[in-house]
Design a protein around this motif. Structure first.
Motif, PDB file in Angstrom:
ATOM      1  N   ALA A 187       0.842  -1.207   0.000  1.00 12.28           N
ATOM      2  CA  ALA A 187       0.000   0.000   0.000  1.00 12.28           C
ATOM      3  C   ALA A 187       0.872   1.250   0.000  1.00 12.28           C
ATOM      4  O   ALA A 187       0.658   2.183  -0.801  1.00 12.28           O
ATOM      5  N   ASN A 190       2.590   1.934  -3.349  1.00 13.57           N
ATOM      6  CA  ASN A 190       1.670   2.437  -4.377  1.00 13.57           C
ATOM      7  C   ASN A 190       1.288   3.893  -4.117  1.00 13.57           C
ATOM      8  O   ASN A 190       1.159   4.686  -5.053  1.00 13.57           O
ATOM      9  N   ASP A 225      -5.449  -1.282   3.205  1.00  9.70           N
ATOM     10  CA  ASP A 225      -5.117  -2.385   2.286  1.00  9.70           C
ATOM     11  C   ASP A 225      -6.096  -2.408   1.108  1.00  9.70           C
ATOM     12  O   ASP A 225      -5.888  -3.142   0.141  1.00  9.70           O
ATOM     13  N   CYS A 226      -7.191  -1.666   1.230  1.00 13.29           N
ATOM     14  CA  CYS A 226      -8.290  -1.779   0.253  1.00 13.29           C
ATOM     15  C   CYS A 226      -8.207  -0.676  -0.789  1.00 13.29           C
ATOM     16  O   CYS A 226      -7.929   0.490  -0.455  1.00 13.29           O
ATOM     17  N   SER A 227      -8.517  -1.007  -2.032  1.00 15.55           N
ATOM     18  CA  SER A 227      -8.725   0.052  -3.017  1.00 15.55           C
ATOM     19  C   SER A 227      -9.993   0.793  -2.595  1.00 15.55           C
ATOM     20  O   SER A 227     -10.898   0.207  -2.011  1.00 15.55           O
ATOM     21  N   ASP A 301      -4.391  -4.476  -8.034  1.00 14.83           N
ATOM     22  CA  ASP A 301      -4.203  -4.498  -6.574  1.00 14.83           C
ATOM     23  C   ASP A 301      -5.456  -3.996  -5.874  1.00 14.83           C
ATOM     24  O   ASP A 301      -5.404  -3.038  -5.109  1.00 14.83           O
ATOM     25  N   PHE A 303      -6.814  -5.234  -3.493  1.00 25.33           N
ATOM     26  CA  PHE A 303      -6.400  -5.324  -2.094  1.00 25.33           C
ATOM     27  C   PHE A 303      -4.906  -5.628  -2.122  1.00 25.33           C
ATOM     28  O   PHE A 303      -4.409  -6.206  -3.091  1.00 25.33           O
ATOM     29  N   THR A 304      -4.183  -5.288  -1.061  1.00 20.85           N
ATOM     30  CA  THR A 304      -2.722  -5.446  -1.102  1.00 20.85           C
ATOM     31  C   THR A 304      -2.314  -6.882  -1.412  1.00 20.85           C
ATOM     32  O   THR A 304      -1.364  -7.109  -2.158  1.00 20.85           O
ATOM     33  N   LYS A 346      -5.079   0.884  -5.605  1.00 22.59           N
ATOM     34  CA  LYS A 346      -4.988   1.275  -4.196  1.00 22.59           C
ATOM     35  C   LYS A 346      -4.929   2.792  -4.024  1.00 22.59           C
ATOM     36  O   LYS A 346      -5.667   3.347  -3.217  1.00 22.59           O
TER      37      LYS A 346
END
Ligand code: COA
Length: 407
Positions: A187, A190, A225-227, A301, A303-304, A346
């Motif tokens: 994360a 990014n 960790d979430c987009s 991605d 999620f990570t 992300k």
């Protein structure tokens, strides 16, 4: 096979765009891509179009678009508009044939693939591919419910996408010792990449420690960790025309596409996304390259953990090594392959129907901007787009030749 070039590309701002409609996002991306075709150098004479956008008058006209491929996941649920092929076609003065494509978060790359097939068939020579999603006009609960429509909802009832990817994260952690810190580095890295991306939803650094301490969404996945939930659109214009003015434009070398079961419980292994592996194999074979030839990769991605899986399944790192490779800096500038230079889903954002098109549009822009400074004569980049928790996977390989090709 005909050579398909990306002659126009555009990405709108991604984010929570309260003042924008789904239609206006499609419109901005469509005319942005048209405007970009020959760049400001060629577009000397501009005219203001009825939608308020400046168009290059002399060289490339909207009427050169012979067909439109429209990517969107859930315009009906998010914005009460299902008839999206017509919405976009009516923006162009000649109302070209238009097709709406839905494949959950992979809608964009499948729309691209269908456009490429249409070009290869010879039916069309120049087409527009445009993807958009307007997700933030409904409540968080409604968004989660709509997105869960991309899972096998009846069998996986109650499992949101963060929960499904949390299962994949737990399996990976148990099998390979992938750590909470390694997820956080994905994360954080990014977000660092997104700092230079003016279109990104979150154009800011977020240290790994902050990611590790953010609120738990579905153990072990945390908020960061979430987009995010996003609005945005993107478009590319593809052509098989052999005009000299397009010879310096990026080429779509290959596409690979594979499917798997929607339901995680029916998969043989939770340690990989098989569809990604198969799609990547097809794409590398068609392009005649190996993973080591890829310089930039935009990977899915959402999620990570999805990025760690992707870097392994795409062949950049050995199975189980994805977490440590990211921690060692192998996936950023100066490393083995630059993963998610845009910031990925992300940090750049994930308006689901737009993402697959945005990945290719971003790479096209990046490759062109770097073409004079690159060391190699030909640079390869990869776009990896996933639908749901891996039921659909599409891999595109794009290339940029250093100087104008002699042909
Ligand atoms: N990165 C950085 N910051 C983020 C973020 C992200 N990914 N997501 C949210 N934030 C920030 C917001 O800007 C907000 O900050 P603010 O309070 O300063 O305004 C804060 O965190 C809370 O955000 P909010 O949108 O209220 O969180 P939420 O609880 O409604 O939603 C999730 C968080 C993780 C549940 C939601 O983003 C989500 O469902 N993501 C996954 C989407 C998905 O499944 N896509 C399909 C993938 S297959």
């Amino acid at each position: 096979m005909k050579k398909i070039r990306i002659i126009g590309n555009y990405i709108t701002q991604f984010g929570e765009l309260w003042d924008r409609s789904l239609e206006s996002l499609f419109e901005e991306a469509t005319f942005g891509a048209l405007n970009s075709v020959l760049g400001s150098k060629f577009a000397k004479k501009m005219v203001r179009h009825e939608y308020g956008t400046l168009l290059p008058k002399s060289r490339f006209l909207p009427t050169e678009i012979e067909a439109v491929f429209v990517a969107n996941m859930a315009g009906g649920s998010f914005a009460n508009q299902e008839h999206l092929n017509a919405v976009v076609a009516q923006m162009l003065p000649h109302r070209p044939p238009a097709f709406r494509v839905e494949a959950a978060c992979a809608s964009g790359s499948i729309a691209l693939e269908l456009a490429e097939l249409a070009l290869q068939s010879g039916k069309y020579k120049t087409v527009l591919v445009v993807g958009a999603e307007k997700m933030t006009d409904v409540s968080a609960q409604t968004t989660t419910k709509i997105l869960s429509g991309a899972s096998e909802y009846q069998k996986e009832y109650g499992s949101t996408f963060p929960a499904l990817y949390a299962l994949l994260a737990q399996a990976h952690m148990q099998a390979f010792g992938t750590s909470r810190e390694q997820l956080s580095v994905v994360a954080s890295q990014n977000h660092t990449h997104a700092v230079s991306n003016t279109k990104a939803q979150f154009q800011k650094e977020i240290p790994a420690e902050v990611v590790s301490k953010s609120a738990v969404i579905a153990e072990p996945l945390r908020l960061l960790d979430c987009s995010p939930v996003s609005d945005g659109a993107s478009a590319v214009i593809l052509t098989t025309k052999k005009s000299k003015v397009f010879m310096h434009k990026p080429v779509i070398e290959a596409v690979g596409h594979a499917q798997d079961t929607i339901n995680l419980a029916e998969r043989e292994s939770l340690l990989e996304l098989l569809a990604t592996k198969l799609a990547a194999q097809q794409a590398y074979q068609t392009a005649g390259i190996t993973p080591q030839d890829i310089v930039y990769a935009e990977v899915h991605d959402c999620f990570t953990i999805a990025q760690i899986l992707a870097t392994e399944d795409l062949g950049f790192f050995k199975k189980g090594d994805g977490g440590s490779a990211i921690e060692k800096g192998d996936t950023t500038i100066g490393g083995k392959v630059i993963i998610n230079p845009s910031g990925g889903l992300k940090a750049c954002g994930h308006p689901v129907g737009a993402t697959g098109v945005k990945q290719v549009a971003f790479l096209a822009e990046l490759l062109q901007s770097q073409q004079l400074t690159q060391k190699k004569d030909k640079v390869y980049a990869l776009a990896h787009n996933v639908g749901g928790s891996g039921a659909t996977a599409v891999v595109h390989i794009v290339s940029q030749t250093k100087y104008m090709e002699q042909s």
